[in-house]
Design an enzyme around this catalytic site. Sequence first.
Site, PDB file in Angstrom:
ATOM      1  N   TYR A  98       0.921  -1.339  -0.132  1.00  0.00           N
ATOM      2  CA  TYR A  98      -0.037   0.083  -0.055  1.00  0.00           C
ATOM      3  C   TYR A  98       0.816   1.291   0.032  1.00  0.00           C
ATOM      4  CZ  TYR A  98      -2.962   3.965   1.593  1.00  0.00           C
ATOM      5  OH  TYR A  98      -3.667   4.917   1.662  1.00  0.00           O
ATOM      6  N   GLU A 135      -3.253   7.683  -4.241  1.00  0.00           N
ATOM      7  CA  GLU A 135      -3.287   6.355  -3.514  1.00  0.00           C
ATOM      8  C   GLU A 135      -2.955   5.326  -4.602  1.00  0.00           C
ATOM      9  OE1 GLU A 135      -5.799   5.209   0.301  1.00  0.00           O
ATOM     10  OE2 GLU A 135      -6.599   4.291  -1.394  1.00  0.00           O
TER      11      GLU A 135
END
Lengths: 288, 378
Positions: B101, B189
Amino acid sequence: MSILVNKNTRLLVQGITGHEGMFHTQQMVQYGTNVVAGVTPGKGGEWVLDGKVPVFDSVKVAVEVTGPNTSVIFVPARGAADAILEAADAGIELIICITEGVPVADMMRVRRFLDQRSVRLIGPNCPGLLTPGEAKVGIIPGSIAIPGNVGVVSRSGTLTYEVLAALRQSGMGSSTCVGIGGDPINGTSFVDVLELFEADPHTEKVVMIGEIGGSDEETAAEFIATRMTKPVAAFIAGQSAPPGKRMGHAGAIIEGGSGGAVEKIAALEAAGVRIAKHPEEIPNLLAA
Amino acid sequence: MKLHEYQSKSIFARYGVPIPRGRVAGIATEAKQIAEELGGRVIVKSQVLVGGRGKAGGIRLAKTPQEAEELATHILGMEIKGLKVRKVLIDEAVTIVKEIYLGITNDRAQRCPVMMASSEGGMEIEEVARKTPEKILKVAIDPLLGLRDFQARDLAVSMDLPKEHWKVFVNIAQGLWKAYQENDGTLAEINPLVITADNRLLALDGKMVIDDNALYRHLDLTETRDQDEEAPSEVEARKYGLSFIKLDGEIGCMVNGAGLAMATMDIIKLLGGTPANFLDIGGGASSEKVAAALRIILADRNVKAVLINIFGGITRGDEVARGILTAIQEVKPRVPMIVRLVGTNAEEGRRLLANSNLVTAETLVDAARKAIAISKGG
């Protein structure tokens, strides 16, 4: 009798010749605020308000000539960050930015810059300050508050007016009312203002008006629990707001459990703060 | 403003972030063609501005171009959390060895952007953050200095990324930061950032949100705004500079100021009613804005009463009153309206409204009580 602004305030208005700047300068002068100068690049040399207030091309020159100690900004959002930096660069120590819609990246850079010097910024996206009977810096209608011993600090504009009017209705006045603004990154927090009210001998009680989002109220609760002796009443707006349509995970990871009305109210109650169910209930909570 | 996955990834790619080969398609035959170009095995990904697409069946693997067309046909007909799928992204399929992530958002408390990374990337990242927060690594980015290489390297080292990937990871982190900074992001993101079987780092998914206040300096992005993804009333509201959120209740609200608008909804709920919307007409609202606001509120058939609560500061009561009168003539409201007008020029405003068929109220509580009674048929 007050914090931040009073009879000794010498005010500069940045963006004085604009539509909002002009209207509110008039209102501030009518209230008795000492407006010493205005700035609009390109309009230097003009006078406004029937020749009472001189206009300069830059803050630097306005400061040299008229010696203001406070500046209020009505410059449109695209130029607001620059206007704040210009005021700070010219040595103004208290800057109030009324402008709404300033990009958050601009504010983060401005705040970082200001943190390195002794400048206090209030706002942006705020209604300004009112010390009833002495000075009005910003857009809070002067007629809705009377002098007194209640300090008011708020993240919201019109909701603040609601509370001031409710206080006045009950015969209560305020020492100073500070609108810190609702933007994610601003210059002055609840804690900063609570600290000033705690130290001000003429403020005996404090009203705090918060809303959902961020964790400024939770931080304030901690300060109230450990450092404040004066009683505080609060209202938190947004108890019925639905959770935002969110995308991505980063926001949730950063904010964790904080930000909602329930968490804020719980934190404040635990700190001994009386919570109003609606704004009109506040005078009763202060009287009790 | 939220950007679609395909838009976000193409921005990331411009800043040097490696993304899978792929293209977006609006019709199924196009999907087939793209799959053929990519060599057969592809992922068909619905493009809607909401999370949980995978769990809803909106992201599927196709082994052949023929299958890609079938899946695209199916997905293009889907609705995910109320949003109709109008586009699919066809990406080459890759074999995943590890999911990481990587994201950036603003941290209000620290007043700066924060980059976050975790070796436990993928769909359950929020779960990871809740249960094992130590597995989410964070670095604060100084807004004046920007992300420094050592900070990105620290993230790579701390999440035990194999040494051979450090350099590429730092480049990806810097690319993501530049994409965020130069486009005024409030979110950027990559989840997941994967290590592939052939040992490459690749941004499989991408999300970006742009600061609405900064859109004036990103006109290229505004043109791509996907209005299909928003309620028509919210699009209409934005046109007039109104901030509007539709809810499910019966009392339409028109208020000046976000805080007071929320407080008005709160009090309606507290006293037993249900708000139909959040609507902030903003400071200095003109009569044109007020009329638009009223039209938007009344377009909702659930609304049984309208509560107008104006505390004038910058907003002037007489102007709001003129707006209400114009709107009534134009819209011919089918439900009763309750008006509370105080503050700047409120007396003049009340005088203007005296002859119209409106219910007036003195205080917020009084106004809410009257609106609730009317909405309940009292």
